[in-house]
Design a protein around this motif. Structure first.
Motif, mmCIF file in Angstrom:
data_model
loop_
_atom_site.group_PDB
_atom_site.id
_atom_site.type_symbol
_atom_site.label_atom_id
_atom_site.label_comp_id
_atom_site.label_asym_id
_atom_site.label_seq_id
_atom_site.Cartn_x
_atom_site.Cartn_y
_atom_site.Cartn_z
ATOM 1 N N ASP A 53 23.362 28.764 42.706
ATOM 2 C CA ASP A 53 24.447 27.807 42.529
ATOM 3 C C ASP A 53 23.996 26.531 41.832
ATOM 4 O O ASP A 53 24.819 25.648 41.576
ATOM 5 C CB ASP A 53 25.043 27.444 43.898
ATOM 6 C CG ASP A 53 25.543 28.670 44.643
ATOM 7 O OD1 ASP A 53 26.031 29.599 43.968
ATOM 8 O OD2 ASP A 53 25.426 28.706 45.885
ATOM 9 N N TYR A 54 22.707 26.410 41.552
ATOM 10 C CA TYR A 54 22.193 25.154 40.994
ATOM 11 C C TYR A 54 21.706 25.294 39.556
ATOM 12 O O TYR A 54 22.090 24.514 38.682
ATOM 13 C CB TYR A 54 21.057 24.627 41.882
ATOM 14 C CG TYR A 54 20.359 23.431 41.292
ATOM 15 C CD1 TYR A 54 21.007 22.210 41.187
ATOM 16 C CD2 TYR A 54 19.053 23.530 40.818
ATOM 17 C CE1 TYR A 54 20.386 21.104 40.631
ATOM 18 C CE2 TYR A 54 18.419 22.435 40.263
ATOM 19 C CZ TYR A 54 19.087 21.223 40.169
ATOM 20 O OH TYR A 54 18.469 20.144 39.611
ATOM 21 N N VAL A 55 20.863 26.297 39.290
ATOM 22 C CA VAL A 55 20.276 26.391 37.955
ATOM 23 C C VAL A 55 21.333 26.860 36.958
ATOM 24 O O VAL A 55 22.266 27.589 37.316
ATOM 25 C CB VAL A 55 19.072 27.358 37.940
ATOM 26 C CG1 VAL A 55 17.991 26.891 38.891
ATOM 27 C CG2 VAL A 55 19.510 28.775 38.293
ATOM 28 N N PRO A 56 21.224 26.464 35.703
ATOM 29 C CA PRO A 56 22.199 26.901 34.693
ATOM 30 C C PRO A 56 22.183 28.415 34.522
ATOM 31 O O PRO A 56 21.133 29.064 34.624
ATOM 32 C CB PRO A 56 21.728 26.195 33.414
ATOM 33 C CG PRO A 56 20.910 25.037 33.872
ATOM 34 C CD PRO A 56 20.261 25.491 35.154
ATOM 35 N N PHE A 57 23.357 28.965 34.263
ATOM 36 C CA PHE A 57 23.468 30.402 34.041
ATOM 37 C C PHE A 57 22.619 30.838 32.852
ATOM 38 O O PHE A 57 22.062 31.945 32.832
ATOM 39 C CB PHE A 57 24.935 30.770 33.821
ATOM 40 C CG PHE A 57 25.160 32.211 33.479
ATOM 41 C CD1 PHE A 57 24.966 33.204 34.424
ATOM 42 C CD2 PHE A 57 25.562 32.582 32.198
ATOM 43 C CE1 PHE A 57 25.163 34.543 34.106
ATOM 44 C CE2 PHE A 57 25.769 33.910 31.871
ATOM 45 C CZ PHE A 57 25.572 34.893 32.833
ATOM 46 N N ALA A 58 22.494 29.962 31.853
ATOM 47 C CA ALA A 58 21.681 30.303 30.680
ATOM 48 C C ALA A 58 20.219 30.513 31.059
ATOM 49 O O ALA A 58 19.543 31.364 30.477
ATOM 50 C CB ALA A 58 21.797 29.210 29.620
#
Length: 652
Positions: free
Chosen positions: A357-362
């Motif tokens: 839920d924190y790190v970018p999906f990219a």
């Protein structure tokens, strides 16, 4: 680290060269970056506030939707049948929920694009290498040290706090420069210097029961969410995070198309992983998501995987490893499999809450792409070893261990891999088939992420690898090849150069304690309480002054002769001499104080001493926080002891 404490001398009251330099621009600071990062931070904070607002609206709409669904027995709205009223309200709420969810999705994509624009960049070279993931730095607000430090120096140290304006200004200038470090070794040294100064501040001004009273504001490196604490440890932890983040940026900017650049990049990512591990071990109460144990653990794994990728690139660069060099291709296959295995581990960590839920999906997608890409490379190099090489008897055993791993001691010997060229060609073709499928999967994952589709370099690397595998496959694909290819076995991951996680090199930047005029940390810190006495006038009698000295910086009165002039003047055993005839001597060596006293004539000497009060910690026994400077150990008070400095006790 090795912070140095400057001794008093003739120029102690003059401005230090470091202070003069900080008056203009501290070396390693990029003044232009403050404007750029400030705008970026404002955009992140604005988007995050809008996301929070939309989340609150969605929660309210969901509650209303559920209430209306359960309100069949309640009174209807005036003028409408009960069923009509509930249906219309539920329809309106459902429409509102749909709009809120759409807005949330757009805001999250906008925030992700901001993060990717800064953090997903390639190396500063023309070489075709897979892009790395560097981290953005945490931002902070300006801080006014003056009031808190001036009051503390006046109250606890018994000195005029306003006389330390130059030191406080030097500290403020250093912090201001630290906010915008350049993405270079100079910027890294600036962060390390400030971190070392924080350790000295922690040792002198902070205790577990007492803080500086300052409120430190920092922003999350990805979301822009503000966090604040009054603990100096929060300031140290945030700076340590930025040290790790700057290491990632330095590593990502290296030219990894050359062996030297790949080595420097691996070293930078190792240091970054070490910074995040140190932060996770030492900072237990994280006020922001980027410093939570789960996030730091994921970042440590990510940097270790990127360091391993640099090792693989360094080994594959010399490409003198001709295709017919069977062992060289086998080693590259295992190295690539090792990189893939580490990226798989990182992907599993990033795909689980709370990191998901924190790190970018990219980021998560890029890690997945790399896992598929390097697994495909492992199969490609294995196929090259099988088809183009001519393995000897010893190399056949190495081949088998690459595919199946070393046999257990209890296992019976397994049959060797095919020795006939035709059989090896068929097995190599099967590995190429797996390589092609893996590279196509990597390209498919790349196409699913809008942020990654803008990274042309990544698509070029993946496309080049796929074309190379297809060309190799076409060479091996014969017209009369009608057999059903067997499934190629997995490649066993193994590396001969596993990068170690290394803590940042704090000792590379030696700093001078800005507040060295207050005296040695072993005595003059808030962990100790003392009383200043004097100036006391002591005359020389027939037997001397009547006391014995020992130790260095500050010199200690080890014993007072009963009935002597020193006792009559009020001097006591255990007092520290802080000035001789008006000259500050807290930093003087034993020999310097002795020389001054021996030069005194019949007129006597004027001494000022500091007496430690009950409850003070013996010098050198206090803990001084993590990565803090080492302090001298306590000295024995026996008259015949030479003390920790090796200086003998000397009577006067």
């Amino acid at each position: 680290m090795i912070p140095e404490e400057k001794q008093d001398g003739p120029s102690a009251s003059e401005e230090s060269p470091r202070l003069q330099a900080s008056r203009s621009v501290c070396k390693g600071s990029d003044a232009l970056a403050q404007t750029q990062r400030g705008r970026l931070q404002s955009c992140r904070a604005r988007i995050h506030q809008q996301i929070s607002k939309e989340l609150r609206m969605r929660t309210g709409a969901e509650n209303l939707y559920r209430l209306r669904g359960a309100a069949a027995g309640t009174s209807p709205l005036p003028g409408l049948p009960r069923a009509t009223s509930n249906a219309q309200v539920r329809e309106t709420v459902a429409l509102e929920l749909s709009c809120v969810n759409s807005s949330l999705q757009l805001l999250k994509e906008e925030l992700e694009e901001l993060n990717c624009d800064v953090d997903t960049e390639g190396p500063g070279s023309e070489g075709i290498t897979v892009p790395m993931i560097p981290l953005g730095l945490k931002e902070t607000k300006e801080l006014d040290w003056s009031a808190a430090l001036t009051e503390l120096i006046s109250q606890h140290f018994g000195e005029d706090g306003t006389s330390y304006e130059a030191e406080i200004r030097e500290l403020a200038d250093l912090r201001q420069a630290m906010r915008t470090p350049s993405r270079s070794e100079s910027g890294l040294e600036l962060l390390l210097a400030y971190y070392n100064q924080l350790c000295l501040l922690d040792a002198r001004f902070v205790t577990p029961a007492r803080s500086l009273g300052l409120l430190f504001h920092w922003y999350d490196s990805l979301t822009g969410v503000p966090a604040q604490q009054r603990a100096l440890a929060f300031e140290k932890g945030s700076v340590l995070f930025n040290i790790g983040a700057l290491h990632t940026q330095i590593g990502a900017r290296q030219d990894r198309s050359r062996t030297e650049g790949a080595g420097r990049a691996a070293e930078a990512f190792q240091r970054a992983a070490g910074a995040f591990r140190l932060l996770r071990d030492k900072f237990s109460q994280a006020p922001s998501p980027d410093m939570s144990p789960a996030s730091l653990s994921a970042l440590e794994q990510l940097m270790a995987a990127q360091a391993q990728e640099c090792v693989f690139e360094g080994l594959s660069l010399p490409a003198p490893a001709a295709p017919q060099d069977c062992l060289a291709q086998l080693r590259l296959a295992q190295e690539a499999a090792q990189v893939a295995a580490q990226y798989e581990q990182v992907h599993r960590t990033m795909a689980r809450p709370p990191v998901q839920d924190y790190v970018p999906f990219a980021w998560t997608t890029l890690v997945h792409v790399k896992a598929e890409h390097f697994r495909a490379l492992a199969h490609y190099h294995a196929a090259t070893a099988l088809c183009d090489g001519s393995p000897a008897e010893a190399e056949l055993l190495a081949l088998e261990q690459v595919f199946e791993g070393p046999p257990a001691p209890s296992e019976s010997p397994r049959p060797l891999l095919p020795q006939e060229p035709e059989e090896r060609r068929k097995l190599g073709k099967a590995h190429l088939k797996r390589a092609i499928l893996g590279q196509e999967e990597a390209l498919r994952l790349h196409a699913l992420c809008r942020a990654l589709r803008r990274v042309d370099l990544l698509q070029a690397v993946l496309g080049q690898a796929l074309r190379r595998s297809l060309a190799k496959y076409s060479e091996l694909d014969l017209e009369d090849d009608f057999f059903e290819a067997t499934e190629a076995p997995d490649i066993q991951p193994r590396t001969r150069q596993r990068p170690e996680v290394r803590a940042p090199s704090f000792s590379r930047v030696k700093v001078t304690d800005i507040f060295h005029r207050l005296g040695p940390l072993s005595v003059f810190s808030v962990r100790n309480r003392w009383r200043l006495a004097g100036p006391v006038h002591v005359t020389r009698g027939e037997g001397g002054f009547g006391f014995t000295l020992r130790g260095d910086s500050p010199v200690l009165i080890a014993a007072v002769i009963p009935g002597g002039h020193a006792e009559a003047a009020g001097l006591r055993e255990g007092d520290y001499i802080v000035s001789v005839n008006g000259q500050p001597c807290r930093w003087w060596k034993h020999t310097e104080v002795v020389a001054q006293l021996r030069a005194v004539g019949a007129e006597g000497v004027s001494l000022q001493v500091a007496t430690l009060l009950p409850g003070a910690e013996p010098p050198g026994t206090a803990g001084h926080g993590w990565a803090g400077p080492g302090l001298p150990t306590a000295a024995c008070l026996r008259p015949d002891c030479r003390g920790t400095t090796g200086q003998p006790c000397e009577g006067f």
